[in-house]
Scaffold this motif. Structure first.
Motif, short mmCIF file in Angstrom:
data_model
loop_
_atom_site.label_atom_id
_atom_site.label_comp_id
_atom_site.label_asym_id
_atom_site.label_seq_id
_atom_site.Cartn_x
_atom_site.Cartn_y
_atom_site.Cartn_z
N THR A 112 0.23 -1.31 -13.02
CA THR A 112 -1.04 -1.12 -12.80
C THR A 112 -1.84 -1.35 -11.68
OG1 THR A 112 -1.41 -1.99 -15.07
CG2 THR A 112 -3.22 -1.71 -13.83
N PHE A 113 -1.29 -2.43 -10.86
CA PHE A 113 -2.08 -2.74 -9.61
C PHE A 113 -1.46 -1.84 -8.41
CE2 PHE A 113 -3.40 -6.14 -12.23
CZ PHE A 113 -4.69 -6.03 -12.11
N GLN A 114 -2.22 -1.59 -7.76
CA GLN A 114 -1.86 -0.69 -6.44
C GLN A 114 -1.11 -1.96 -5.54
OE1 GLN A 114 -2.48 0.45 -3.41
NE2 GLN A 114 -2.04 2.74 -4.18
N GLU A 115 -0.07 -1.45 -4.78
CA GLU A 115 0.70 -2.42 -3.95
C GLU A 115 -0.33 -3.21 -3.00
OE1 GLU A 115 1.79 0.77 -4.64
OE2 GLU A 115 3.86 0.48 -4.79
N ILE A 116 -1.26 -2.36 -2.65
CA ILE A 116 -2.20 -3.33 -1.58
C ILE A 116 -2.79 -4.59 -2.33
CG2 ILE A 116 -4.57 -3.28 -0.41
CD1 ILE A 116 -2.50 -1.66 0.93
N ILE A 117 -3.20 -4.37 -3.64
CA ILE A 117 -3.83 -5.51 -4.28
C ILE A 117 -2.80 -6.69 -4.43
CG2 ILE A 117 -4.84 -6.23 -6.39
CD1 ILE A 117 -6.03 -3.38 -6.51
N ILE A 118 -1.63 -6.14 -4.98
CA ILE A 118 -0.47 -7.21 -5.08
C ILE A 118 -0.51 -8.08 -3.64
CG2 ILE A 118 1.89 -7.58 -5.55
CD1 ILE A 118 1.57 -5.11 -7.47
N ALA A 119 -0.10 -6.96 -2.59
CA ALA A 119 0.03 -7.52 -1.34
C ALA A 119 -1.02 -8.75 -0.67
CB ALA A 119 0.09 -6.55 -0.19
N ILE A 120 -2.38 -8.41 -1.21
CA ILE A 120 -3.51 -9.35 -0.93
C ILE A 120 -3.29 -10.80 -1.58
CG2 ILE A 120 -5.68 -9.86 -1.47
CD1 ILE A 120 -6.56 -6.76 -1.01
N VAL A 121 -2.67 -10.60 -2.95
CA VAL A 121 -2.33 -12.08 -3.53
C VAL A 121 -1.08 -12.59 -2.79
CG1 VAL A 121 -1.58 -12.77 -5.79
CG2 VAL A 121 -3.17 -11.10 -5.85
N PHE A 122 -0.15 -12.02 -2.57
CA PHE A 122 0.96 -12.53 -2.02
C PHE A 122 0.66 -12.86 -0.48
CE2 PHE A 122 4.05 -10.18 -4.92
CZ PHE A 122 4.49 -11.39 -5.32
N VAL A 123 -0.26 -12.13 0.09
CA VAL A 123 -0.68 -12.76 1.42
C VAL A 123 -1.24 -14.23 1.33
CG1 VAL A 123 -2.08 -12.55 3.48
CG2 VAL A 123 -0.69 -10.74 2.86
N ALA A 124 -2.03 -14.24 0.29
CA ALA A 124 -2.88 -15.39 0.04
C ALA A 124 -1.82 -16.66 -0.37
CB ALA A 124 -3.89 -15.35 -1.20
N MET A 125 -0.81 -16.38 -0.95
CA MET A 125 0.14 -17.27 -1.36
C MET A 125 1.12 -17.70 -0.47
SD MET A 125 1.10 -16.22 -5.45
CE MET A 125 2.24 -17.14 -5.57
N VAL A 126 1.78 -16.82 0.41
CA VAL A 126 2.62 -16.99 1.34
C VAL A 126 2.27 -16.96 2.91
CG1 VAL A 126 4.70 -16.60 -0.26
CG2 VAL A 126 4.08 -15.01 1.40
N GLY A 127 1.38 -16.51 3.10
CA GLY A 127 0.75 -16.25 4.39
C GLY A 127 1.12 -15.06 4.92
N PHE A 128 0.37 -14.69 6.19
CA PHE A 128 0.59 -13.32 6.77
C PHE A 128 1.95 -13.01 7.12
CE2 PHE A 128 -3.83 -14.21 7.51
CZ PHE A 128 -4.28 -13.06 7.03
N GLY A 129 2.47 -11.82 7.23
CA GLY A 129 3.91 -11.58 7.78
C GLY A 129 4.60 -10.81 6.73
N PRO A 130 5.85 -10.21 7.25
CA PRO A 130 6.64 -9.53 6.38
C PRO A 130 7.06 -10.07 5.20
CG PRO A 130 7.80 -10.15 8.40
CD PRO A 130 6.58 -10.66 8.46
N LEU A 131 7.21 -11.33 4.95
CA LEU A 131 7.78 -11.86 3.57
C LEU A 131 6.67 -11.48 2.43
CD1 LEU A 131 9.67 -13.45 2.17
CD2 LEU A 131 8.35 -15.44 2.45
N ALA A 132 5.25 -11.63 2.76
CA ALA A 132 4.47 -11.03 1.75
C ALA A 132 4.54 -9.58 1.13
CB ALA A 132 3.07 -11.25 2.11
N GLY A 133 4.95 -8.81 2.35
CA GLY A 133 5.03 -7.25 2.33
C GLY A 133 6.34 -7.04 1.40
N THR A 134 7.40 -8.06 1.65
CA THR A 134 8.73 -7.55 1.01
C THR A 134 8.54 -8.10 -0.38
OG1 THR A 134 9.76 -8.35 3.24
CG2 THR A 134 11.27 -8.28 1.08
N LEU A 135 7.85 -9.32 -0.63
CA LEU A 135 7.71 -9.58 -2.27
C LEU A 135 6.97 -8.66 -2.88
CD1 LEU A 135 7.15 -13.24 -1.40
CD2 LEU A 135 9.03 -12.40 -2.56
N THR A 136 5.80 -7.92 -2.32
CA THR A 136 5.05 -7.08 -2.99
C THR A 136 5.95 -5.63 -3.03
OG1 THR A 136 3.27 -7.70 -1.35
CG2 THR A 136 3.01 -5.53 -2.39
N LEU A 137 6.54 -5.27 -2.36
CA LEU A 137 7.40 -4.14 -2.62
C LEU A 137 8.56 -4.38 -3.65
CD1 LEU A 137 7.91 -2.71 1.15
CD2 LEU A 137 6.28 -1.86 -0.73
#
Lengths: 272, 268, 272
Positions: free
Chosen positions: A129-154
């Motif tokens: 349902t949620f666009q990757e970007i929205i999920i990324a926002i949540v992951f960035v809020a949780m694990v901080g900036f950087g590629p790990l948040a992106g990896t988890l999102t994808l």
């Protein structure tokens, strides 16, 4: 032979070209609704024509700023962003595919019990349902900036995508083949390995290749919300008005996407 | 002479020589059957006539007009004079029967008129008359893919007739049909040709059907004409020349009883 | 199915020859090693202290997100309408340009295989490679913030998608139906309208509805870069850390996406 009483002239007069939608009421309702919607939707677009006119001149300068693309002055940033994107793509695809298989099995009505089925379908629904970007926002809020948040999102998005399509495929498998394996006294895991896997393997490989391609594309934008990758480089270039660097990044993205598309197309043809 | 073919040659890009300097003449109003083994070039020959396949060399003239020399606009006008009937019916499946029949008039109709299905009343009347002739008038607004094989082939025949042709190019009209329907379709084609004085080239696999319905038979083998004569002259030695060695006695004799079939069944 | 001999001379059946077996295993080994190396790269760029803190952060975030600020929904209806309009108008615009592009790109309808087709294919690839968010980023710079940039961004991304799937459908259309119409003496345009259009119509409708469904999702985030719609409210709420408002927005997006998915599934069922 044409001795029937059929009146071709009258039939021709009565004949009308077949309409797209047969029920007349529905037809006019749809036309009217579409028209009404178009008027309302177009009405809600507030165009600042002065700004847009200015934009044409601006676009000229902007495009001029794109040329020639500058690959060199921010070379290290581009390479770093690219490496991040590529590694994010690789890890998230591997992780996502690995996790999507159990979810897909659980979301197949012919293999899983009802509670498991509902849970797995729920995971798929949320992930899709949620666009990757929205999920990324949540992951960035949780694990901080950087590629790990992106990896988890994808990886999370990959689960929803792969599991849904794979589950559909598993539900479509030849029941008698699976039955034959079950009849030989195989356990549930043996059933998977001998009755299900051979049937869905080409699809699994094809979807993974396709998803690899999608993940790279997405990795190029996650940087906009701070989740790493080449999008970060692109965003920075735009923020600093370094359009020549932005052009270089865009060209790199297009080339890699092209490469990924050919590669994934080749893999999919190979397994089918 | 309606159709004159001179030294027609077709070599496909793969290097296969499908037609090797074929000479053939068809007078107006003659129904001719073209027989030969698969790959003999039957299909290529009739497609070279209306240039759905471009010939490599040679000349095709219809009513004195050299078709091979025409530009695309003139070719389209020339194609209107040649109706084509296909093996797998080749109806546009998602259009209605009437639309398929009217598509025979596309060459006479402007683009926008055809886009909005505004055909002259005369054409629609003619379409209904022909549909009625083959018993399909009630099906006019059915979609083509809802019809049976025999019904579809009748629609295909009418589409070709709507073009107001002088010549019919018929490619394996019965290959997808059962034996009874095959005979009905062949009889329909031959009757319509007689009524309207049309010439026809009919590609056909079934030797018995060819002998039953066509006066003249042309045998093609390896892209060359190896037999050209009346249906009665076709016997075991000629069939061997066309198809190769085989026991032909059964094939030829089997044609006889079919002649007795009741004509009333023809257009049911 | 190679058969090898044991030391004592009895044959042993194996799935692959030892050499093939070795290649398969080393392939797996290489893939795993590559993934680990990539992960290492990402890990170097991650502040793990934040990650270990993630459960706490997550719990904290969830705590702050609830209860949702339902009253905030009243100001969201207009942005939500804008979001849907952006998706619909963008899709419509993409259809207008994507359909001709598809006919130029399909090898059986293109006017020129040597010149026009490669150009059309390049346009399709360029459109597809660049995410609508990046298109929006560029367009906001040129046109200023607002829905127009969002509509154009969606259209630019969707043109390639629609054109690609449609030209594949065109290339798969039945050649004998085309031949039959050509044989009647129809012009090129008539062959398109009478032989190809009817054949690709269901595919076209399916593709359009599918893309519209995707575009609804995309439109929800375009506001993050200023291109209108509900994303702009989301950005504003995130910037001031008003998480209860963000939750409300998420719920609205979830509802909209579910409805649009249901609607597009219904329409696709009705067509096919």
């Amino acid at each position: 032979m044409s001795g029937t009483t059929f009146d071709a002239v009258a039939a021709a007069r009565a004949w009308r070209p077949p309409p797209l939608i047969t029920a007349p009421l529905l037809r006019y309702a749809i036309y009217l609704g579409a028209l009404l919607y178009a008027v309302l939707a177009l009405g809600s677009v507030e165009v600042n024509w002065a700004r847009a006119a200015e934009g044409i001149e601006r676009a000229g300068r902007f495009l001029a700023g794109f040329f020639p693309p500058n690959f060199l002055s921010k070379r290290d940033d581009i390479v770093e962003g690219l490496l991040e994107s590529v590694t994010m793509t690789a890890v998230s695809t591997a992780l996502g595919v690995a996790l999507s298989i159990p979810v897909a099995l659980g979301a197949s009505r012919n293999l899983a019990a009802l509670p498991v089925y509902l849970v797995c379908r729920g995971i798929i629904a949320v992930s899709r349902t949620f666009q990757e970007i929205i999920i990324a926002i949540v992951f960035v809020a949780m694990v901080g900036f950087g590629p790990l948040a992106g990896t988890l999102t994808l990886a999370f998005a990959t689960i929803g995508f792969m599991a849904k399509l794979l589950a559909e495929d598993i539900e479509d498998i030849e029941a008698n083949q699976a039955e034959a394996i079950r009849a030989s006294g195989a356990s549930w895991f043996q059933l998977l390995a001998w009755g299900v896997l051979p049937q869905v393997r080409p699809r699994l490989i094809g979807l993974s290749a396709y998803r690899l391609d999608i993940n790279f594309r997405e990795s190029a934008v996650l940087g906009l919300v701070g989740a790493g990758g080449i999008g970060d480089t692109l965003n920075t270039a735009f923020d600093r008005y370094e359009f020549d660097t932005a052009a270089a990044v865009l060209i790199v993205i297009i080339l890699i996407v092209l490469g990924c598309e050919y590669a994934s197309g080749w893999i999919r043809r190979k397994v089918q | 002479m309606l159709l004159t073919i001179d030294a027609l040659t077709k070599r496909y890009p793969t290097g296969d020589l499908a037609l090797d300097a074929v000479d053939l003449q068809v007078p107006a109003g003659q129904v001719m059957a073209l027989i030969g083994p698969s790959g003999a070039g039957k299909s290529t020959l009739i497609r070279c006539v209306n240039r759905l396949v471009e010939p490599t060399a040679g000349r095709v003239a219809l009513d004195g007009v050299d078709l091979t020399a025409l530009g695309s606009g003139a070719l389209r006008r020339a194609r209107r004079r040649m109706g084509m009937i296909f093996q797998e019916y080749a109806l546009v499946e998602r259009l209605t029967v009437m639309e398929n029949v009217l598509s025979g008039r596309l060459g006479y109709t402007g683009f926008w008129a055809s886009w909005f299905r505004r055909f002259p009343r005369r054409d629609v009347e003619q379409a209904f008359r022909l549909l009625d002739r083959v018993g399909l008038a009630a099906m006019a607004d059915k979609r083509a893919d809802a019809l049976s094989g025999g019904q579809r082939q009748r629609v295909g025949i009418i589409r070709a007739l709507m073009q107001d042709p002088q010549l019919l190019l018929v490619d394996e009209p019965t290959a997808s049909l059962d034996p009874k329907t095959s005979r009905q379709i062949m009889r329909l084609i031959v009757e319509l040709c007689e009524e309207r004085g049309l010439a026809a080239i009919i590609n056909i696999h079934d030797v018995a059907l060819a002998q039953q319905f066509a006066r003249r038979i042309v045998g093609l083998r390896g892209g060359r004409i190896v037999f050209d004569g009346p249906a009665e002259a076709l016997a075991a030695p000629q069939l061997t020349a066309i198809y190769g060695e085989e026991d032909w006695s059964q094939t030829i004799r089997r044609a006889e009883p079919n002649e007795e079939e009741a004509p009333a069944e023809a257009v049911a | 199915m190679p058969v090898t001999l044991h030391a004592d001379g009895t044959p042993a059946w194996r799935r692959r020859t030892p050499a093939a077996e070795f290649i398969v295993w080393s392939g797996w080994f290489a893939a795993v090693a590559l993934t680990i190396a990539c992960f290492q790269f990402i890990s170097d760029r991650t502040i793990w202290a934040f990650v270990w803190d993630a459960p706490t952060q997550g719990a904290d975030l969830v705590g702050r997100m609830f209860p949702p600020a339902w009253s905030y929904a009243s100001v969201l209806w207009k942005p939500l309408w804008d979001t849907i309009s952006m998706a619909t108008l963008g899709t419509a615009l993409a259809v207008v340009f994507g359909v001709p592009l598809a006919f130029l790109a399909a090898h059986n309808t293109t006017p020129s295989r040597l010149v026009v087709r490669p150009v059309a294919l390049f346009a399709i690839v360029a459109s597809r490679s660049i995410n609508s968010l990046i298109w929006a980023l560029i367009l906001v710079i040129i046109l200023g913030p607002g829905m127009l940039a969002g509509i154009l961004a969606i259209a630019l991304r969707s043109v390639g998608f629609i054109a690609k799937l449609l030209y594949e459908a065109i290339e798969e259309s039945d050649p004998t139906q085309i031949e039959a119409i050509e044989a009647t003496g129809a012009s090129r345009a008539q062959v398109l309208a009478w032989a190809i259009v009817p054949q690709v119509m269901p595919a076209f409708a399916g593709i359009t509805v599918f893309r519209w469904d995707i575009n609804i999702r995309e439109a929800t985030v375009l506001g993050l870069v200023g291109a209108g719609g509900i994303g702009m409210q989301m950005q504003a709420s995130i910037n001031v850390l008003a998480w209860p408002q963000v939750t409300t927005i998420f719920v609205l997006i979830l509802g909209t996406v579910l409805v649009s998915e249901w609607l597009s599934a219904r329409v696709r069922h009705a067509i096919i």
